[in-house]
Design a protein around this motif. Structure first.
Motif, PDB file in Angstrom:
ATOM      1  N   ASP A  30      34.849  52.734  45.448  1.00  0.00           N
ATOM      2  CA  ASP A  30      34.537  53.704  44.387  1.00  0.00           C
ATOM      3  C   ASP A  30      34.615  55.153  44.871  1.00  0.00           C
ATOM      4  N   ASP A 156      29.569  54.363  36.134  1.00  0.00           N
ATOM      5  CA  ASP A 156      30.752  55.139  36.525  1.00  0.00           C
ATOM      6  C   ASP A 156      30.778  56.551  35.934  1.00  0.00           C
ATOM      7  N   HIS A 254      38.936  51.588  41.244  1.00  0.00           N
ATOM      8  CA  HIS A 254      38.300  52.894  40.972  1.00  0.00           C
ATOM      9  C   HIS A 254      38.953  54.074  41.726  1.00  0.00           C
ATOM     10  N   ARG A 281      35.695  46.043  49.631  1.00  0.00           N
ATOM     11  CA  ARG A 281      36.838  46.882  49.290  1.00  0.00           C
ATOM     12  C   ARG A 281      36.995  48.026  50.294  1.00  0.00           C
TER      13      ARG A 281
HETATM   14  O1  FUB Z   1      31.447  49.129  42.761  1.00  0.00           O
HETATM   15  C1  FUB Z   1      30.823  48.597  41.630  1.00  0.00           C
HETATM   16  C2  FUB Z   1      31.673  48.788  40.392  1.00  0.00           C
HETATM   17  O2  FUB Z   1      32.948  48.188  40.582  1.00  0.00           O
HETATM   18  C3  FUB Z   1      32.009  50.226  40.047  1.00  0.00           C
HETATM   19  O3  FUB Z   1      30.947  50.900  39.412  1.00  0.00           O
HETATM   20  C4  FUB Z   1      33.229  50.056  39.211  1.00  0.00           C
HETATM   21  O4  FUB Z   1      33.977  51.223  39.029  1.00  0.00           O
HETATM   22  C5  FUB Z   1      33.972  49.012  40.006  1.00  0.00           C
HETATM   23  O5  FUB Z   1      34.709  49.587  41.056  1.00  0.00           O
END
Ligand code: FUB
Length: 315
Positions: A30, A156, A254, A281
């Motif tokens: 993110d 977000d 993201h 990630r």
């Molecule tokens: O990292 C958790 C959630 O997954 C984020 O808030 C979203 O954008 C997605 O990446």
């Protein structure tokens, strides 16, 4: 047999580039970006999930910074879930801006008492923190919006300050929402609006270039990064297409878009670090190119990332 000189050339070539994913000792997701005093700051959530985890494990945000997009300094963890006393877990996606000489960090967390996700705002005198809760309560809670019955539709945050000084907050999952912020950056200034864009999933992002407003977002699920352009921060929006294709091994992507030292960049995440996956990630970066008509060229993901771009006077 590969000739030694070719190997040397390949090493030299990759050595002049950022190299993706950017950080190889932890999992980072993110991305949110800020350029301040000629230095680029990259904020990420730390993905702490074990390989077999069925969900996200995210407790803190970390910040890295660079003078050239290639060499990154680890600036530590300037805040975590406990920064918000009313939150219980889930250091999900964030965004940051500088205003009135302070750094305002908008963050997704799970609320302790109001079921569902919420958005908090933290403030600091430095881009590397420490940050403190600027409000002492959530700015947005799940019970403030009614468009869906899911508990994670208020996530977000994306913060955008227009040239006239008006700050806007965009956020959402499934439904894109936005609202004006007061000058103090900690209160809504008027109602929450919704905005229909094509197959909106999450990760709204707003930026402006040469008088054109760009609204980008994670489209569909699994996600790709798409965008629209408009004449104002409120649209109306004209869909322009896909900036980045869906990831392999992870459904989210993201992103954040920023200008640094005369070039434009897109940060995103993928699952390309060894052991990577849905909840493990890694942040990455590519150069982003605008065409003469202001549209954005499709950005392929690369292992090299952008060439080093040393900013004069940056330290
Ligand atoms: O990292 C958790 C959630 O997954 C984020 O808030 C979203 O954008 C997605 O990446």
């Amino acid at each position: 047999m590969i000739k030694p000189c070719l190997v040397a050339l390949a090493v030299l070539a990759s050595g002049a580039h950022a190299g993706n994913p950017l950080f190889r000792d932890i999992y980072t997701a993110d991305p949110a970006a800020l350029v301040d005093n000629g230095r680029v700051y990259l904020y990420v959530g730390k993905d702490d999930a074990a390989p077999d985890s069925p969900t996200y494990v995210m407790n803190e945000w970390r910040v890295y910074s660079s003078c050239d997009m290639k060499n990154w300094r680890d600036d530590g963890a300037p805040l975590n879930v406990k920064t918000f006393a009313w939150a219980k877990k889930d250091a999900w996606a964030s965004d940051i801006t500088k205003r009135h000489g302070k750094y305002w960090f908008y963050a997704t967390v799970a609320h302790n008492t109001i079921p569902g996700k919420a958005i908090g705002v933290a403030v600091s005198d430095s881009p590397t923190g420490p940050f403190r809760d600027a409000l002492g309560k959530a700015l947005i809670t799940n019970d403030m919006t009614k468009e869906t019955d899911i508990g994670w539709d208020d996530i977000d945050p994306a913060i955008f300050v227009d040239d006239d000084g008006q700050a806007w907050l965009y956020w959402g999952n499934r439904v894109l929402k936005y609202a004006k912020l007061k000058d103090n950056m900690t209160e809504l200034d008027g109602p929450i609006h919704t905005q229909g864009v094509d197959k909106f999933e999450e990760a709204a992002y707003l930026h402006k270039r040469k008088g054109i407003y760009y609204l980008s977002w994670s489209r569909e699920f699994p996600e790709e990064t798409a965008y629209a352009t408009g004449p104002a921060a409120t649209g109306p929006w004209t869909y322009r297409g896909v900036i980045m294709a869906k990831n392999e091994k992870v459904k989210t992507i993201h992103h954040a878009i920023v200008d640094f030292n005369g070039k434009s960049y897109i940060f995103y995440h993928n699952a390309k670090l060894p052991g990577g996956g849905e909840y493990r990630r890694s942040a990455a970066v590519e150069e982003l190119h605008y065409q003469d008509d202001g549209t954005i060229a499709f950005v392929p993901q690369t292992a090299d990332g952008p060439a080093a771009n040393p900013a004069p006077g940056c330290r």
